[in-house]
Enzyme design. Structure first.
Site, mmCIF file in Angstrom:
data_model
loop_
_atom_site.group_PDB
_atom_site.id
_atom_site.type_symbol
_atom_site.label_atom_id
_atom_site.label_comp_id
_atom_site.label_asym_id
_atom_site.label_seq_id
_atom_site.Cartn_x
_atom_site.Cartn_y
_atom_site.Cartn_z
ATOM 1 N N ALA A 1 -2.297 2.660 2.092
ATOM 2 C CA ALA A 1 -1.489 3.098 3.241
ATOM 3 C C ALA A 1 -2.421 3.699 4.289
ATOM 4 O O ALA A 1 -3.540 4.102 3.971
ATOM 5 C CB ALA A 1 -0.482 4.138 2.770
ATOM 6 N N GLY B 1 -1.860 1.715 -1.937
ATOM 7 C CA GLY B 1 -0.821 0.747 -1.582
ATOM 8 C C GLY B 1 -1.331 -0.688 -1.638
ATOM 9 O O GLY B 1 -0.541 -1.615 -1.886
ATOM 10 N N GLU C 1 -1.081 -1.613 -5.153
ATOM 11 C CA GLU C 1 0.352 -1.655 -5.479
ATOM 12 C C GLU C 1 0.989 -2.952 -4.975
ATOM 13 O O GLU C 1 1.833 -3.536 -5.650
ATOM 14 C CB GLU C 1 1.061 -0.424 -4.893
ATOM 15 C CG GLU C 1 0.636 0.847 -5.613
ATOM 16 C CD GLU C 1 1.188 2.106 -4.975
ATOM 17 O OE1 GLU C 1 0.912 2.332 -3.783
ATOM 18 O OE2 GLU C 1 1.892 2.850 -5.672
ATOM 19 N N GLU D 1 -4.876 7.820 -4.859
ATOM 20 C CA GLU D 1 -4.013 8.737 -4.102
ATOM 21 C C GLU D 1 -4.204 10.193 -4.502
ATOM 22 O O GLU D 1 -4.151 11.097 -3.664
ATOM 23 C CB GLU D 1 -2.541 8.349 -4.282
ATOM 24 C CG GLU D 1 -2.098 7.119 -3.502
ATOM 25 C CD GLU D 1 -2.330 5.808 -4.224
ATOM 26 O OE1 GLU D 1 -3.124 5.783 -5.193
ATOM 27 O OE2 GLU D 1 -1.712 4.800 -3.831
HETATM 28 C C1 3H9 Z 1 -1.653 5.134 -0.289
HETATM 29 O O1 3H9 Z 1 -2.024 4.000 -0.334
HETATM 30 C C2 3H9 Z 1 -0.247 5.563 -0.604
HETATM 31 C C3 3H9 Z 1 0.473 4.515 -1.351
HETATM 32 O O2 3H9 Z 1 0.576 4.850 -2.699
HETATM 33 C C4 3H9 Z 1 1.826 4.159 -0.864
HETATM 34 C C5 3H9 Z 1 2.638 5.086 -0.080
HETATM 35 C C6 3H9 Z 1 4.066 4.688 0.157
HETATM 36 N N1 3H9 Z 1 -6.168 4.841 6.126
HETATM 37 O O3 3H9 Z 1 -14.769 5.085 4.230
HETATM 38 P P1 3H9 Z 1 -15.274 4.204 5.308
HETATM 39 C C7 3H9 Z 1 -10.992 4.248 7.775
HETATM 40 S S1 3H9 Z 1 -2.720 6.374 0.194
HETATM 41 C C8 3H9 Z 1 -6.681 5.038 7.356
HETATM 42 O O4 3H9 Z 1 -16.296 4.755 6.231
HETATM 43 P P2 3H9 Z 1 -16.466 2.509 3.333
HETATM 44 C C9 3H9 Z 1 -11.996 5.387 7.707
HETATM 45 O O5 3H9 Z 1 -11.445 6.578 8.189
HETATM 46 C C10 3H9 Z 1 -4.261 5.542 0.534
HETATM 47 N N2 3H9 Z 1 -7.993 4.865 7.629
HETATM 48 O O6 3H9 Z 1 -15.800 2.801 4.743
HETATM 49 C C11 3H9 Z 1 -13.104 4.844 8.591
HETATM 50 O O7 3H9 Z 1 -12.702 5.030 9.929
HETATM 51 P P3 3H9 Z 1 -13.757 5.340 11.072
HETATM 52 C C12 3H9 Z 1 -4.968 5.160 -0.694
HETATM 53 C C13 3H9 Z 1 -8.789 4.472 6.630
HETATM 54 O O8 3H9 Z 1 -16.793 1.071 3.343
HETATM 55 C C14 3H9 Z 1 -13.079 3.345 8.292
HETATM 56 O O9 3H9 Z 1 -11.782 3.073 7.752
HETATM 57 N N3 3H9 Z 1 -6.252 4.619 -0.358
HETATM 58 C C15 3H9 Z 1 -8.315 4.253 5.345
HETATM 59 O O10 3H9 Z 1 -17.529 3.507 3.038
HETATM 60 C C16 3H9 Z 1 -14.116 2.914 7.289
HETATM 61 O O11 3H9 Z 1 -13.994 3.711 6.135
HETATM 62 C C17 3H9 Z 1 -7.349 5.381 -0.253
HETATM 63 O O12 3H9 Z 1 -7.324 6.562 -0.483
HETATM 64 C C18 3H9 Z 1 -6.935 4.457 5.103
HETATM 65 N N4 3H9 Z 1 -6.392 4.240 3.898
HETATM 66 O O13 3H9 Z 1 -15.331 2.791 2.251
HETATM 67 C C19 3H9 Z 1 -8.627 4.667 0.160
HETATM 68 N N5 3H9 Z 1 -9.343 3.876 4.564
HETATM 69 O O14 3H9 Z 1 -14.659 4.164 11.104
HETATM 70 C C20 3H9 Z 1 -9.298 5.400 1.284
HETATM 71 C C21 3H9 Z 1 -10.421 3.858 5.346
HETATM 72 O O15 3H9 Z 1 -12.923 5.550 12.282
HETATM 73 N N6 3H9 Z 1 -10.472 4.723 1.750
HETATM 74 N N7 3H9 Z 1 -10.098 4.209 6.597
HETATM 75 O O16 3H9 Z 1 -14.480 6.597 10.625
HETATM 76 C C22 3H9 Z 1 -11.645 4.709 1.097
HETATM 77 O O17 3H9 Z 1 -11.779 5.215 0.010
HETATM 78 C C23 3H9 Z 1 -12.816 4.065 1.769
HETATM 79 O O18 3H9 Z 1 -12.566 4.039 3.159
HETATM 80 C C24 3H9 Z 1 -13.123 2.614 1.306
HETATM 81 C C25 3H9 Z 1 -14.201 1.993 2.212
HETATM 82 C C26 3H9 Z 1 -13.633 2.695 -0.127
HETATM 83 C C27 3H9 Z 1 -11.908 1.754 1.376
#
Ligand code: 3H9
Length: 708
Positions: A69, A107, A110, A130
């Protein structure tokens, strides 16, 4: 659109070879932001209605499947999709295949779990992280994953939030097939064609066998609650995750989903979720240095050298080897080198014994570390990190030598934790290629990597150092050149107040209890015992000799002089019995405190828990504000990142600055001003703190706008 430019759709649908291909294209990571869910639903409905479509494929454009999400939307009012995507997938009469590359997280996973089949490339990672942002999987993950891989394994994945690599995901049963990945789209279309006619459609929600097999193990939920109790502290999310997986065992699917939604809603706006979201974005922001040209061409660091094979140098070498970098470890003394290598081997052997590393992997990493006795042996390395004794003349001697031997273009980094980087660079003919790269202790474990920008450090050197830190798994954070830089400069007041409060009447065990209750994994006195009290002793003696006004810590000195060096001698601030690391409160320490305090003529008083907490943290906070005023840190949130990843500050409290904002700058300032009156100059309030207290804003926002 006013300028007439077409808006690129975040979801595309096209048909190829009878397969309806749903492409999610929402850079950078295909988060399920506004319009994405509705776009997927529309595509699924189109595919369902079109007789030419035999099966469908869900795939991500760019570098990932779906990272979850959109975290930026949490805590705000937001449009909900027409229906939950998993419900639409469950109702589909045609098979849908999730084709995963990059990340399928939260998500994203999911969605994949609600698809009928999942295929992935070897380098992909899946997970439900999450909990790490204070919530729980709210898109059916807590109900589907246990049905797919069994509750015990699902519980571990959901409560840890860890990323699971493809091969393990296949073994667990999350992934049906690993595809080569040279052309995922084509390979996945072929896979979809292969399963297009299979009926009945496998729906995870209907699977019951893995739940049945786990019914003989009802204690697993209680065991998990006990196992996480220490680490989770007062956080709600890990416990709500356990509750949901338990519901998968005890409730029918739809009721379990309702439980999941209810508990998700409870968590979204908790203080812990807000703080953890802040920490997530702070850790992304810290990588950015405003003003650096975007098109800088950075040299490739293929191999590095570390000078000094002590504990620090060894830890740094491990950090490189752990991330596949060849590294030369230089020490002029063959004995120190041999000892250093033995220490490195031991560190790896412990990981093998604990099962976190295979013997083959240990051998591969060890082979990347090459011991070298002479400077000539490192001359061709692209970068070198000096990790010798923390004394300016020693560092300068090493840098003069490095300057004379290292190839042109090689970057020279110092692991100094406090010394003037300009003075170090001044002995070289290439100060533009010199920067500080401060690792925390233990270097191979701690994530913070403080990059110190000297007056002559070039933008390329600075940016390369920042990138190098990230390449070896660290979180790089910028610091300006000043005594102690950002990390140690903010930490030193905490250490001083800790020592002084004991002179004034707080007991070490009270201070430790307060900080553990606040959320630190270990109290500061117990930490001192782990590192060894003798480490700071020599520095204090040196400083006292140089500065007649230096305020020493006579109680700590007395402990050292009595041979109480901490865990390694079985006694320090606490006593330790039979090689056990549990601190035992020692009446002898109380007696030593009383004696020294008597000699100093200090009248003791009692401390409230809040006074202890505030005195430790406000002292550091006040210094942090001064650092921001001076432009030595770029943003308040950078300081938070350093404290979260370098000093054990509880993540669910966001960081030092974030936490202070929860109290309010006005209240913090008032207290600092009172202590300034009482204790003198060291508590002089920072102008920035005063300004924010007067203006009524938040510390972290105002600080970010201060000129650098
Ligand atoms: C969820 O899914 C809830 C569900 O259960 C359902 C609900 C109903 N959202 O980390 P990076 C941005 S909760 C918004 O530098 P990497 C990040 O801010 C979510 N933005 O890259 C950055 O922006 P900027 C569960 C996001 O390659 C850019 O993308 N998921 C999101 O080192 C690049 O990110 C998580 O918790 C997001 N979800 O790592 C995963 N994700 O360039 C969260 C990333 O402006 N994400 N951004 O600074 C991560 O763990 C890492 O970003 C990932 C990539 C491993 C994916």
């Amino acid at each position: 659109m006013a300028n007439g430019a077409a808006v690129k759709p975040v979801v595309r649908f096209e048909i190829e070879d009878g397969i309806g291909i749903i492409t999610i294209d929402n850079p950078p990571v295909n988060a399920l932001g506004p319009g994405v869910r509705d776009g997927i639903i529309e595509a699924l409905e189109t595919g369902e209605a079109d007789p030419a479509v035999k099966a469908m494929l869900m795939i991500g454009a760019g570098r990932s499947f779906i990272a979850g999400a959109d975290i930026r939307q949490f805590g705000k009012p937001r449009a909900q999709p027409k229906r939950p995507v998993p419900d639409v997938l469950d109702a589909s009469s045609k098979p849908v295949v999730a084709a995963i590359h990059g990340y399928a997280l939260g998500g994203g996973l999911e969605h994949a779990l609600a698809c009928h089949y999942r295929v992935a490339v070897p380098s992909a990672k899946v997970g439900l992280p999450e909990v790490l942002i204070g919530i729980l999987p709210g898109g059916g993950g807590t109900q589907r994953l246990p049905r797919l891989i069994g509750p015990r394994r699902a519980l571990e994945m959901i409560v840890s939030g860890r990323h699971v690599p493809t091969e393990e995901a296949k073994a667990l049963g999350i992934i049906d097939e690993i595809l080569p990945g040279s052309d995922l789209r084509a390979e996945a279309i072929a896979y979809a064609r292969g399963i297009a006619d299979r009926r009945p459609l496998p729906r995870v929600r209907d699977k019951a066998d893995r739940l049945e097999e786990a019914r003989s193990d009802p204690g697993m939920f209680e065991d998990m609650r006990k196992a996480i109790a220490r680490k989770a502290g007062k956080q709600k999310a890990p416990y709500h995750c356990i509750h949901c997986v338990e519901a998968a065992m005890t409730q029918p699917f739809d009721e379990g989903i309702a439980t999941e939604r209810r508990l998700f809603a409870e968590l979204e706006n908790t203080e812990e979720a807000k703080a953890l979201r802040y920490a997530f974005f702070a850790e992304r922001e810290v990588a950015k240095i405003p003003g650096l040209p975007k098109d800088l061409k950075l040299p490739e660091i293929k191999g590095a050298a570390v000078v000094g094979a002590g504990t620090m140098g060894g830890g740094i070498a491990i950090s490189f080897a752990d991330h596949g970098f060849p590294v030369k470890l230089l020490d002029a003394s063959p004995e120190v080198l041999a000892k250093g290598l033995a220490r490195i081997r031991n560190t790896y052997a412990t990981s093998v014994r604990r099962g976190s590393l295979t013997q083959a992997e240990m051998d591969r990493r060890l082979a990347l570390i090459e011991p070298v006795e002479g400077y000539e042996g490192i001359a061709e390395c692209d970068a070198v990190i000096e990790a010798v004794f923390e004394e300016m003349p020693v560092k300068q001697e090493v840098f003069a030598k490095l300057d004379s031997v290292m190839k042109p273009g090689a970057l020279l980094f110092s692991n100094t934790s406090a010394l003037d980087i300009d003075a170090i660079a001044s002995v070289t003919t290439r100060p533009e290629a010199v920067a500080g790269t401060h690792f925390f202790v233990p270097a191979n474990v701690m994530k913070t990597f403080e990059v110190v920008n000297g007056a002559k450090t070039s933008p390329v050197t600075l940016a390369t150092a920042m990138k190098l830190g990230r390449d070896i798994g660290k979180i790089s954070a910028y610091a300006g050149n000043c005594d102690g830089f950002v990390a140690n400069r903010t930490r030193i007041p905490f250490n001083l107040e800790q020592g002084l409060m004991v002179e004034e009447g707080a007991m070490p065990e009270q201070v430790d209890r307060v900080m553990v209750e606040f959320g630190y994994p270990v109290g500061p006195f117990a930490v001192n015992d782990m590192s060894g009290l003798d480490i700071s002793y020599a520095t204090r003696k040196r400083r006292a000799a140089a500065d007649p006004n230096y305020r020493g810590l006579p109680i700590t000195d007395r402990l050292v002089e009595m041979g109480r060096l901490g865990q390694k001698t079985g006694a320090g601030w606490y006593r330790y019995a039979n090689n056990d690391r549990t601190p035992i409160v020692d009446p002898e320490v109380h007696q030593i405190i009383k004696t020294v305090v008597g000699e100093l003529g200090i009248t003791q008083k009692s401390f409230t828990d809040e006074e202890i907490l505030h005195r430790l943290l406000f002292s550091s906070l006040n210094e942090a504000c001064k650092i921001l005023e001076e432009g030595k840190a770029l943003r308040a949130s950078d300081i938070d990142v350093m404290w979260l990843n370098g000093f054990g500050f509880p993540r669910y409290r966001g960081g030092l600055m974030y936490w202070a904002d929860q109290i309010g700058a006005r209240q913090v300032y008032n207290q600092v001003a009172i202590w300034h009156q009482r204790y003198g100059a060291r508590w002089k309030p920072s102008a920035l703190l005063h300004q924010v207290a007067e203006g009524g804003g938040s510390l972290r926002e105002v600080a970010a706008r201060m000129p650098s």
